[in-house]
Design an enzyme around this catalytic site. Structure first.
Site, PDB file in Angstrom:
ATOM      1  N   GLU A 103       0.869  -1.185   0.000  1.00  0.00           N
ATOM      2  CA  GLU A 103       0.000   0.000   0.000  1.00  0.00           C
ATOM      3  C   GLU A 103       0.894   1.219   0.000  1.00  0.00           C
ATOM      4  O   GLU A 103       1.927   1.227   0.662  1.00  0.00           O
ATOM      5  CB  GLU A 103      -0.848   0.048   1.273  1.00  0.00           C
ATOM      6  CG  GLU A 103      -1.984  -0.918   1.292  1.00  0.00           C
ATOM      7  CD  GLU A 103      -2.224  -1.477   2.677  1.00  0.00           C
ATOM      8  OE1 GLU A 103      -1.591  -1.005   3.642  1.00  0.00           O
ATOM      9  OE2 GLU A 103      -3.021  -2.412   2.783  1.00  0.00           O
ATOM     10  N   TYR A 115       7.875   1.487  -7.427  1.00  0.00           N
ATOM     11  CA  TYR A 115       7.178   0.201  -7.513  1.00  0.00           C
ATOM     12  C   TYR A 115       6.842  -0.130  -8.976  1.00  0.00           C
ATOM     13  O   TYR A 115       6.966  -1.289  -9.390  1.00  0.00           O
ATOM     14  CB  TYR A 115       5.918   0.215  -6.644  1.00  0.00           C
ATOM     15  CG  TYR A 115       6.202   0.518  -5.178  1.00  0.00           C
ATOM     16  CD1 TYR A 115       7.315  -0.022  -4.533  1.00  0.00           C
ATOM     17  CD2 TYR A 115       5.381   1.365  -4.445  1.00  0.00           C
ATOM     18  CE1 TYR A 115       7.588   0.259  -3.203  1.00  0.00           C
ATOM     19  CE2 TYR A 115       5.648   1.659  -3.107  1.00  0.00           C
ATOM     20  CZ  TYR A 115       6.751   1.110  -2.497  1.00  0.00           C
ATOM     21  OH  TYR A 115       7.029   1.402  -1.181  1.00  0.00           O
TER      22      TYR A 115
END
Ligand SMILES: CC(C)(COP(=O)(O)OP(=O)(O)OC[C@H]1O[C@@H](n2cnc3c(N)ncnc32)[C@H](O)[C@@H]1OP(=O)(O)O)[C@@H](O)C(=O)NCCC(=O)NCCS
Length: 148
Positions: A103, A115
Site C-alpha cells: 500500500e 514500484y
C-alpha cells in the site's frame, strides 16, 4: 560496497533514526521491534558509513507484503531501493511466495514510481486509509506483483 542483511534487535535504534530522518510518517522503534518479534523480515542495506535503507516484509501462505521501506535521504536515486527489493524478491521466490502486495499513499509519487519500475501494478484503492496532516486522511493505492 553496499551489503544486505537481516536486522537484529541491536539495529533497532539506528533503523528508527533512519526512518525519522527519511519520511514524514516514520515507524517508531517500538513498531520495528514489533515487526522483528512478529517474525517479519527486516532487511537492511548498509555500507562502511552505516545504515542506508530498511525494508520490512511479511511473508505468509505464499503471499508477501511490503510493510515499510525507507532509504536515507542522502542516498536516493542511486538504485538502493531497487537493489534491496530485487534481493528481497529473490528470497521470497526461493521461499515459495507467488505474489507481493503493498500500500502506498496516493501523494507518494516517488514510491509509486519505484514500484512501477519494479513491475508492480495498481490493483485497487483504500479510501481515506492513512492519517495525514491537520487531521485529514489520504487514500492508499494498492499495488501487486506476481512472483511466480
Ligand atoms: C521511495 C524511496 C524508497 C525510493 O528509494 P531510492 O533508493 O531513491 O529509489 P531508486 O534509486 O531505487 O529508484 C528507482 C526508480 O524509482 C523511481 N523513483 C525513485 N525516486 C523517485 C523520485 N523522487 N521521483 C521520481 N521517480 C523516482 C525512478 O524510476 C527510479 O529510477 P531512475 O532513478 O533510474 O529514474 C525513497 O524515496 C524513500 O525512502 N522515500 C521515503 C519513504 C517512503 O516514501 N517509502 C515508501 C512508503 S510506501
Amino acid at each position: 560496497m553496499t551489503r544486505h542483511r537481516l536486522a537484529i534487535s541491536s539495529d533497532l535504534a539506528a533503523i528508527a533514526a533512519l526512518a525519522k530522518a527519511g519520511t514524514p510518517y516514520p515507524w517508531s522503534e517500538h513498531q520495528y521491534r514489533g515487526s522483528l518479534e512478529a517474525g517479519h523480515a527486516v532487511w537492511l542495506a548498509e555500507d562502511e558509513t552505516g545504515l542506508l535503507a530498511v525494508a520490512v516484509i511479511l511473508n505468509a501462505a505464499g503471499e508477501a507484503e511490503l510493510l515499510d521501506i525507507v532509504v536515507s535521504p542522502a542516498c536516493r536515486r542511486a538504485g538502493l531501493a531497487t537493489c534491496l527489493l530485487q534481493q528481497v524478491i529473490q528470497h521470497l521466490k526461493q521461499a515459495g511466495a507467488t505474489r507481493m502486495l503493498l500500500e502506498v499513499r496516493q501523494s507518494n509519487a516517488p514510491a509509486q514510481a519505484l514500484y512501477a519500475h519494479l513491475g508492480f501494478r495498481s490493483c485497487g484503492v483504500r479510501k481515506q486509509y492513512y492519517p495525514s496532516a491537520n487531521g485529514l486522511r489520504e487514500d492508499a493505492i494498492l499495488m501487486e506483483k506476481q512472483l511466480g
